[in-house]
Design a protein around this motif. Structure first.
Motif, short mmCIF file in Angstrom:
data_model
loop_
_atom_site.label_atom_id
_atom_site.label_comp_id
_atom_site.label_asym_id
_atom_site.label_seq_id
_atom_site.Cartn_x
_atom_site.Cartn_y
_atom_site.Cartn_z
N GLY A 161 8.04 4.18 7.07
CA GLY A 161 8.07 3.14 6.29
C GLY A 161 7.05 3.44 5.40
N ASP A 162 5.60 3.97 6.01
CA ASP A 162 4.46 4.00 5.21
C ASP A 162 4.31 4.70 3.56
OD1 ASP A 162 3.52 1.62 6.29
OD2 ASP A 162 1.86 2.44 7.82
N SER A 163 4.17 4.16 2.60
CA SER A 163 3.08 5.54 1.67
C SER A 163 2.28 6.13 2.20
CB SER A 163 3.79 5.00 0.92
OG SER A 163 2.91 4.14 0.48
N VAL A 164 1.88 7.50 2.53
CA VAL A 164 1.37 8.45 2.65
C VAL A 164 0.59 9.36 1.61
CG1 VAL A 164 -0.25 9.43 4.10
CG2 VAL A 164 1.41 7.91 4.90
N ALA A 165 -1.00 8.65 1.06
CA ALA A 165 -1.20 10.27 0.45
C ALA A 165 -1.99 11.28 0.92
CB ALA A 165 -2.26 9.71 -0.75
N LEU A 166 -2.26 12.56 1.47
CA LEU A 166 -2.48 13.28 1.99
C LEU A 166 -3.57 14.01 0.98
CD1 LEU A 166 -4.07 14.63 5.07
CD2 LEU A 166 -1.32 15.77 4.34
N ARG A 222 -0.18 8.08 -11.49
CA ARG A 222 1.53 9.17 -11.66
C ARG A 222 1.50 8.14 -9.95
NH1 ARG A 222 1.50 15.34 -11.34
NH2 ARG A 222 -0.07 15.29 -10.62
N LEU A 223 0.56 8.62 -9.30
CA LEU A 223 0.84 8.38 -7.63
C LEU A 223 2.01 6.58 -7.31
CD1 LEU A 223 0.64 9.07 -4.78
CD2 LEU A 223 -1.12 7.27 -4.53
N ARG A 224 1.92 5.42 -8.46
CA ARG A 224 2.02 3.97 -8.56
C ARG A 224 3.46 4.46 -8.98
NH1 ARG A 224 -3.24 2.29 -10.48
NH2 ARG A 224 -2.57 2.69 -12.50
N ASP A 225 3.49 5.26 -10.10
CA ASP A 225 4.76 5.07 -10.56
C ASP A 225 5.69 6.41 -9.29
OD1 ASP A 225 4.22 4.61 -12.96
OD2 ASP A 225 3.85 6.47 -13.69
N LEU A 226 5.61 7.16 -8.89
CA LEU A 226 6.37 7.84 -7.76
C LEU A 226 6.42 6.35 -6.58
CD1 LEU A 226 6.72 10.99 -7.48
CD2 LEU A 226 5.03 11.10 -6.04
N PHE A 227 5.55 5.86 -5.68
CA PHE A 227 5.69 5.50 -4.83
C PHE A 227 6.63 3.97 -5.07
CE2 PHE A 227 2.67 6.90 -2.50
CZ PHE A 227 3.54 8.47 -1.88
N HIS A 228 6.51 4.09 -7.02
CA HIS A 228 6.50 2.62 -7.21
C HIS A 228 6.59 0.83 -6.49
CE1 HIS A 228 10.67 4.41 -9.34
NE2 HIS A 228 10.52 5.15 -8.46
N SER A 229 4.77 1.33 -6.97
CA SER A 229 4.05 0.28 -5.85
C SER A 229 2.89 0.72 -6.40
CB SER A 229 4.19 0.32 -4.46
OG SER A 229 2.97 1.80 -4.06
N ASP A 230 1.74 -0.42 -5.44
CA ASP A 230 0.73 -0.12 -6.65
C ASP A 230 -0.54 0.67 -5.98
OD1 ASP A 230 0.80 -2.97 -8.02
OD2 ASP A 230 0.30 -3.64 -6.40
N GLY A 231 -0.36 1.61 -4.49
CA GLY A 231 -0.10 2.64 -4.14
C GLY A 231 0.09 3.35 -3.36
N ALA A 232 -1.23 4.07 -2.00
CA ALA A 232 -0.35 4.52 -0.81
C ALA A 232 -1.18 3.28 -0.07
CB ALA A 232 -1.06 5.92 -0.33
N ASP A 233 0.19 3.08 0.86
CA ASP A 233 -0.61 2.82 2.26
C ASP A 233 -1.56 3.00 2.65
OD1 ASP A 233 1.88 0.39 1.41
OD2 ASP A 233 2.90 1.22 2.70
N LYS A 234 -1.97 4.48 3.82
CA LYS A 234 -2.30 4.80 4.19
C LYS A 234 -2.96 5.94 3.18
CE LYS A 234 -2.01 1.73 7.06
NZ LYS A 234 -0.50 1.22 8.27
N VAL A 235 -4.09 6.28 3.44
CA VAL A 235 -4.68 7.79 1.85
C VAL A 235 -5.55 8.26 3.12
CG1 VAL A 235 -6.07 8.13 0.64
CG2 VAL A 235 -5.22 6.40 0.53
N PHE A 236 -5.36 9.39 3.15
CA PHE A 236 -6.07 10.71 4.62
C PHE A 236 -6.96 11.55 3.72
CE2 PHE A 236 -2.86 8.78 7.44
CZ PHE A 236 -3.87 8.20 8.29
N ILE A 237 -8.54 11.37 3.91
CA ILE A 237 -8.81 12.63 2.78
C ILE A 237 -9.53 13.45 3.86
CG2 ILE A 237 -10.73 13.48 1.74
CD1 ILE A 237 -10.81 9.70 1.37
N ALA A 238 -8.45 15.02 4.13
CA ALA A 238 -8.94 16.13 4.98
C ALA A 238 -9.34 17.04 4.65
CB ALA A 238 -7.48 16.40 5.83
N LEU A 251 -6.27 6.27 -4.61
CA LEU A 251 -5.53 6.06 -4.39
C LEU A 251 -4.63 5.08 -3.62
CD1 LEU A 251 -5.46 9.84 -3.75
CD2 LEU A 251 -4.56 8.63 -6.66
N ALA A 252 -5.50 4.57 -3.04
CA ALA A 252 -4.87 3.18 -2.30
C ALA A 252 -4.01 2.05 -2.27
CB ALA A 252 -6.32 2.91 -0.97
N ASN A 253 -3.11 1.39 -1.87
CA ASN A 253 -2.02 0.28 -2.53
C ASN A 253 -3.17 -0.99 -2.11
OD1 ASN A 253 -0.42 -1.16 -3.01
ND2 ASN A 253 1.17 -0.62 -1.84
#
Ligand SMILES: [Zn+2]
Ligand SMILES: [Zn+2]
Length: 342
Positions: A161-166, A222-238, A251-253
């Motif tokens: 259920g976490d939101s994630v940006a990779l 844009r990410l906040r709009d997409l997730f309807h939240s304040d950002g991604a719960d977890k962000v992975f920079i790969a 990008l982090a929530n």
């Protein structure tokens, strides 16, 4: 036996050496396949130590075991992890196995880019894994890189259920996608700039694949709009570009975690805004390598097919062409994982 000796990315020489004899506490492995890692292409990191034999993603067949070895026998198909922790130092006692001094100094000898290599008794006892029948040697080479991805996912504390940006979808990024879906992540945005990698990310099941806006603030909006939240719960920079690090930080929530996974050059830096970190309770963390718990999980996910080795391995080379494999990996030209087959 043939051994590849690295001088720089263009200059890799194959030498003939005698096959080493295992001591009573050691194992001799006949290499069947060994993956080429991005770390095998980073000249700033490697050339100061050159000439050296690389290859830390090996899989092979046990050729001979010393008389003290009782958990493996000749003919066993294995993955050998190149680094093993001591399990008793201050870092190991706290579960930070990859920070262990013993971990850093243990290696298979001379390395995976050699027709045979020696694994110590420590390797045999702590992190040599039998490959199940349905796992090929090529697939076995993915245990180590996949374990690094799992190490990052575990450290980030990913929950269903976490939101994630990779950010970044090289071979590691694609393994992140497969693992995150397995871990129950459905809100997943993947950032990539190269067309063919965008296609791959979609093929691997990423629900949203975006080219990031040049302005990190706009992208965060844009990410906040997409997730309807304040950002991604977890962000992975790969991705190792510094712009990816700057973007990831934004990008982090609130209460979210940013994991620095890729390796920038030592002299590279990014601006940090402590007040932003403070008021949003952002956790900044990173992971280096993988431990003996991650490798077991990685092998299980490969054996179950939840991570597809066939889709990840794009190029195969003989040992003589290791330099080509390294240059192919550097080029980012339609290459995911390159392996050397023996
Ligand atoms: Zn690696
Ligand atoms: Zn230790």
């Amino acid at each position: 036996m043939k051994v590849a000796v690295y001088y720089n990315n263009q200059d890799v020489r194959v030498e003939d050496r005698p096959i080493p004899q295992p001591k009573s506490s050691e194992i001799l492995v006949k290499t069947k396949s060994c993956g080429v890692c991005v770390a095998d292409t980073m000249e700033w990191y490697l050339t100061p130590r050159a000439p050296l034999t690389l290859g830390h993603e090996p899989a092979g067949i046990i050729e001979e075991v010393g008389e003290e070895i009782n958990n493996f026998k000749k003919g066993d198909r294995v993955f050998v992890h190149h680094h093993v922790p001591c399990l008793v130092c201050e870092h190991c006692r706290r579960g930070n196995f990859t920070m262990c001094a013993n971990y850093r100094k243990t290696h298979v000898q001379p390395g995976g880019f050699s027709e045979y290599f020696i694994a110590s008794g420590e390797h045999a006892a702590k992190d040599t894994l039998l490959l199940p029948e349905n796992v090929s040697f090529e697939a076995g080479t993915l245990v180590e890189p996949l374990a690094c991805v799992i190490h990052a996912i575990r450290k980030a504390g990913i929950k269903a259920g976490d939101s994630v940006a990779l950010i970044g979808t090289g071979a590691m990024g694609l393994m992140f996608i497969q693992c995150l879906l397995y871990w129950g992540v459905r809100k997943l945005v993947v950032y990539e700039v190269l067309d063919w990698r965008i296609r791959k990310a979609k093929e691997f099941g990423a629900p949203y694949v975006l080219v990031p806006d040049k302005d990190p603030e706009k992208e965060a909006a844009r990410l906040r709009d997409l997730f309807h939240s304040d950002g991604a719960d977890k962000v992975f920079i790969a991705a190792k570009d510094i712009s990816a690090m700057n973007l990831g930080m934004r990008l982090a929530n609130k209460g979210g975690t940013v994991v620095f996974f890729a390796t920038p050059k030592p002299e590279e830096s990014i601006p940090l805004f402590p007040s932003y970190i403070f008021f949003n309770e952002i956790t900044l963390t990173s992971t280096y390598s993988a431990d003996h718990l991650d490798t077991r999980m990685a092998l299980d996910l490969i054996a179950s097919g939840d991570v597809s080795a066939d889709k990840l391995i794009s190029h195969r080379y003989p040992l003589e062409n290791l330099s080509d494999a390294i240059l192919q990996t550097v080029s980012r030209n339609e290459s995911l994982k390159c392996v050397i087959n023996f």
